[in-house]
Scaffold this active site. Structure first.
Site, mmCIF file in Angstrom:
data_model
loop_
_atom_site.group_PDB
_atom_site.id
_atom_site.type_symbol
_atom_site.label_atom_id
_atom_site.label_comp_id
_atom_site.label_asym_id
_atom_site.label_seq_id
_atom_site.Cartn_x
_atom_site.Cartn_y
_atom_site.Cartn_z
ATOM 1 N N ASP A 409 55.142 58.740 59.591
ATOM 2 C CA ASP A 409 56.213 58.984 58.755
ATOM 3 C C ASP A 409 55.858 60.274 57.782
ATOM 4 O OD1 ASP A 409 58.928 59.304 57.789
ATOM 5 O OD2 ASP A 409 58.403 57.639 56.306
ATOM 6 N N GLU A 412 55.988 65.970 57.598
ATOM 7 C CA GLU A 412 56.268 67.350 57.780
ATOM 8 C C GLU A 412 55.082 68.314 57.207
ATOM 9 O OE1 GLU A 412 58.088 64.709 56.527
ATOM 10 O OE2 GLU A 412 59.066 64.524 58.466
ATOM 11 N N ASP A 483 66.179 60.557 58.270
ATOM 12 C CA ASP A 483 66.965 59.738 57.328
ATOM 13 C C ASP A 483 68.404 60.271 57.345
ATOM 14 O OD1 ASP A 483 64.697 58.521 56.648
ATOM 15 O OD2 ASP A 483 64.574 59.485 54.714
#
Ligand code: GLC
Length: 766
Positions: A409, A412, A483
């Site tokens: 997770d 990015e 999300d």
């Protein structure tokens, strides 16, 4: 007449030169041609690995005002101004350079508005091109009848025409609505239908880029990048399916997963703070008779969010025992790992990284620090082989504990104190480069490091889930869409999102069921599990502090309906697994838009509230509150209602009832569907029997079987069954025999079971 460029050929590369440009065409296969112009960038592709060029015959013909480069499937025309136009074998234009005038870029956006849209994560039109000598655009004709799909999991609708998007991997917790231009992934592939003719266009450049699909002007679409080389692939094929097969030939396919990864997975941020909470969830799953395979551990299982640590005290001093004991009862654990390493001298991972110089640095040579969950954190430089190896080896901390999958997770990479500056030094294939170039492939490299590490440490097919990705990440990891929120528009979004991900090569994908942020309601949870029941990754996940949304959270009737659908999911797992076995060879996704199967039917070119599973199942979920009937469009053919077996002619709209406990579903007549046994999880011992349901009285079907765990299938340890029903006559043949066959096979034909037994002497079902 303007002078044509000169050209030279070198094997399958043709280089065109005029006074100011040099453009190369490389024939990769008859259906894939690369167009490139070196603009000073170097470094190999992240999406494409290995040499994809196959020996292909082609011709170069000079016409009065252009050259024609022709393969069996594509013709490319290059004119004096170096326009590049691609046509299919029948001369239909697919991708042609726009030669008309441009709409001026000044759209009257004032500074305040610009700041607002930037903060909201929306694109600022034209912002990228100002004063940037490296910026470039590729502008192509948009036909009146042209649809554009792909681009991974961008927001909005199936057909992207009329919208604009950005590729700059972004973690933005605000609700992802259709005016949101960027999300966590950069998958710069367009899959198009121009006047009904299919094509693909893949821009392989990791720099920040922008797509405008006729928003600026309906006569053209354009791609722009902040830097990097001009480097795109023109993809042809007879059908949209061929385009997807060719694109995934280039960038790779999702390998066959372990079978249990298709089971139901329960998650919530907060569970993993103690063994007791996890155990309670497991116990409730059993108590309420809910089949499941996985519980996810979010960041709370670690010691102060330090990656590759475990808060042992919260797990009775022995998390390994806990994980192993759960496994023995059929429950697997997937644990999260973020890239940010807590800046904490004395913590082994931080110390090792500092000692070996594994973290990214600022241009002055200081290790770069930003904040994520653990507070001050440093970021591994995944563009280096040594760092990938080190990271992958650390995953062993978890696999040794018995953890069965790793969830990557925040890659990015996300950072809480502003975005990482563009000039921070990140490596590109071991050479110093910048965050500006490496941002969009950071998650890709992390997922690859994780996949490789798990593969080295175990003999299992690695199960990795990642939030950030680039084209090609599908070879290493499952993805989820990040999300989302517990809102109806996000239930609606999952259909176009997962369908576009699928045709962009990412078949193994899912959304957080019932939404991550905001509060679910019983009706939303119910409709979400119904709509998502065929999504390859089937995980209910939510944020800490939101209303609980476990299957039992709202009592009845939600619980019973949820149970009914989970049981149904397990019945379909053999079909989904078969589709994975096929996908790993042809790249075609499990969950797909109707247009992929029926591209000649204009009615299906932008259907956003129905999808198909393979070629056989059409699903029409309810994605609006209080709706108990809906219109369903059935494409050509005959369709059988899954619930009441009523038969319908295709090419019509029908109205179906859909009370709260019903998901409208139709099976294509002539389908033979494998039908798994009722189970409470996917067992690691081979199934002794298998059932097939026949819809109609004739059809044939290939069914795949292996141990569902490791790589032995690559050495022939699998069975390929051919089930054939011809006007009621049933036969089953083992076309490839490399694994212990089912003892019995039952074929249900109009509710009449025909049972065949395996005769090990004749090796036939009789
Ligand atoms: C991110 C993830 C989410 C996770 C949370 C805490 O927001 O997208 O799934 O629960 O971080 O780790």
């Amino acid at each position: 007449m303007p002078k044509l460029p000169t050209y030279q050929t070198d094997h399958q590369t043709i280089t065109f030169n005029n006074s100011n440009r040099q453009i190369q065409l490389t024939i990769i296969t008859p259906e894939i041609i690369r167009v490139s112009e070196n603009r000073g960038d170097h470094g190999a592709s992240y999406a494409i690995e290995g040499d994809k060029e196959t020996t292909t015959t082609y011709t170069v013909k000079q016409q009065p005002d252009h050259y024609e480069i022709t393969t069996a499937a594509l013709t490319i025309k290059v004119d004096a101004a170096m326009h590049i136009d691609a046509y299919d074998a029948h001369g239909n234009p697919l991708v042609t350079d726009y030669r008309g005038s441009r709409t001026p870029l000044d759209r009257g956006i004032d500074e305040e508005h610009k700041k607002f849209v930037q903060e909201e994560g929306h694109n600022v039109p034209g912002a990228d091109d100002q004063n940037n000598p490296d910026y470039f655009q590729v502008v192509k004709d948009l036909a009146p009848d042209e649809q554009i799909y792909g681009l991974g999991d961008k927001t909005g609708y199936l057909n992207k025409r009329g919208y604009e998007y950005d590729d700059w991997n972004t973690d933005n917790p605000a609700p992802h609505l259709e005016n949101f231009t960027r999300l966590y992934k950069s998958i710069p592939v367009m899959i198009g239908l121009k006047a009904g003719h299919p094509y693909g266009l893949f821009f392989d450049n990791p720099y920040r880029s922008h797509f405008d699909f006729g928003k600026e002007n309906p006569n053209y679409y354009f791609y722009s990048a902040e830097a990097g080389n001009l480097n795109y692939y023109l993809i042809g094929g007879k059908t949209l399916k061929d385009i997807v097969t060719n694109y995934t030939y280039l960038t790779g396919r999702t390998p066959l997963p372990q079978k249990w990864t298709l089971g139901y997975q329960q998650s919530r941020w907060g569970y993993s703070a103690s063994q007791k909470m996890v155990q309670d969830i497991v116990d409730s799953m059993h108590k309420y008779d809910l089949p499941f395979d996985v519980i996810h551990l979010d960041i709370d299982y670690m010691r102060g969010y330090r990656v590759f640590t475990w808060n042992d005290e919260a797990y009775q001093g022995n998390p390994k025992k806990f994980v192993t004991d759960l496994k023995a009862t059929g429950t697997k654990i997937v644990a999260i790992i973020d890239p940010g390493v807590k800046k904490d001298p004395g913590y082994n991972i931080y110390d090792q990284g500092i000692k070996n110089d594994y973290f990214v640095k600022d241009p002055a040579g200081n290790v770069y620090v930003n904040q994520v969950w653990p507070g001050n954190a440093v970021f591994p430089d995944f563009g280096r082989q040594a760092v990938q190896k080190w990271w992958g080896k650390n995953d062993q901390f978890l696999t040794d504990m018995g953890v069965a999958g790793i969830w990557n997770d925040m890659n990015e990479p996300a950072s809480f104190q502003g975005e990482i500056p563009q000039d921070i030094v990140f490596s590109d294939h071991d050479q110093p480069s910048t965050h500006k170039k490496m941002h969009n492939v950071y998650g890709h490299n992390m997922a690859k490091a994780t996949y490789d590490g798990v593969k080295r440490a175990t003999d299992r097919r690695p199960f990795v889930i990642t939030r950030a990705a680039y084209s090609g990440t599908q070879k290493y990891s499952t993805v989820w869409t990040g999300d989302n929120h517990s809102i109806w528009p996000h239930l609606q979004l999952l259909i176009p999102q997962l369908c576009n991900l699928g045709i962009s090569g990412f078949t193994f994908a899912g959304t957080d069921i019932a939404g991550f942020g905001s509060d679910a309601t019983p009706e939303l949870l119910t409709r979400w599990i119904e709509a998502a029941i065929f999504s390859p990754l089937l995980r209910n996940h939510s944020a800490m502090g939101t209303r609980a949304q476990e299957p039992w959270a709202f009592g009845e009737p939600t619980l019973s309906i949820y149970r009914k659908f989970l049981k149904l999911r397990y019945r379909f797992i053999p079909y989904l697994y078969d589709l994975f076995a096929k996908e790993s060879k042809n790249g075609l996704p499990l969950m797909r838009p109707l247009v992929l199967n029926y591209e000649d039917d204009p009615r299906v070119r932008n259907i956003n509230d129905q999808y198909m599973v393979g070629d056989a199942i059409l699903v029409a979920p309810i994605v609006q509150p209080s709706q108990t009937k809906r219109l369903v469009y059935l494409p050509a053919g005959k369709w059988i209602d899954f619930w009441n077996h009523r038969e319908y002619e295709g090419k019509q709209d029908i109205v179906v009832d859909a009370p709260l406990d019903k998901l409208p579903m139709f099976i294509k007549k002539g389908t033979i569907l494998p039908w798994g046994a009722e189970v409470d999880h996917i067992s690691e011992t081979p199934d002794p029997t298998m059932t097939f349901n026949v819809y109609g009285d004739s059809g044939s079907y290939h069914h795949y079987q292996d141990n569902g765990l490791d790589f032995k299938y690559q050495h022939g340890e699998f069975n390929d069954y051919l089930v054939n029903v011809d006007h009621g006559q049933v036969s089953v043949e083992v076309v490839h025999h490399g694994f212990q066959p089912y003892r019995k096979i039952t074929v249900n034909l109009n509710n009449q079971p025909v049972t065949l037994t395996y005769n090990s002497t004749t090796e036939h079902y009789e």
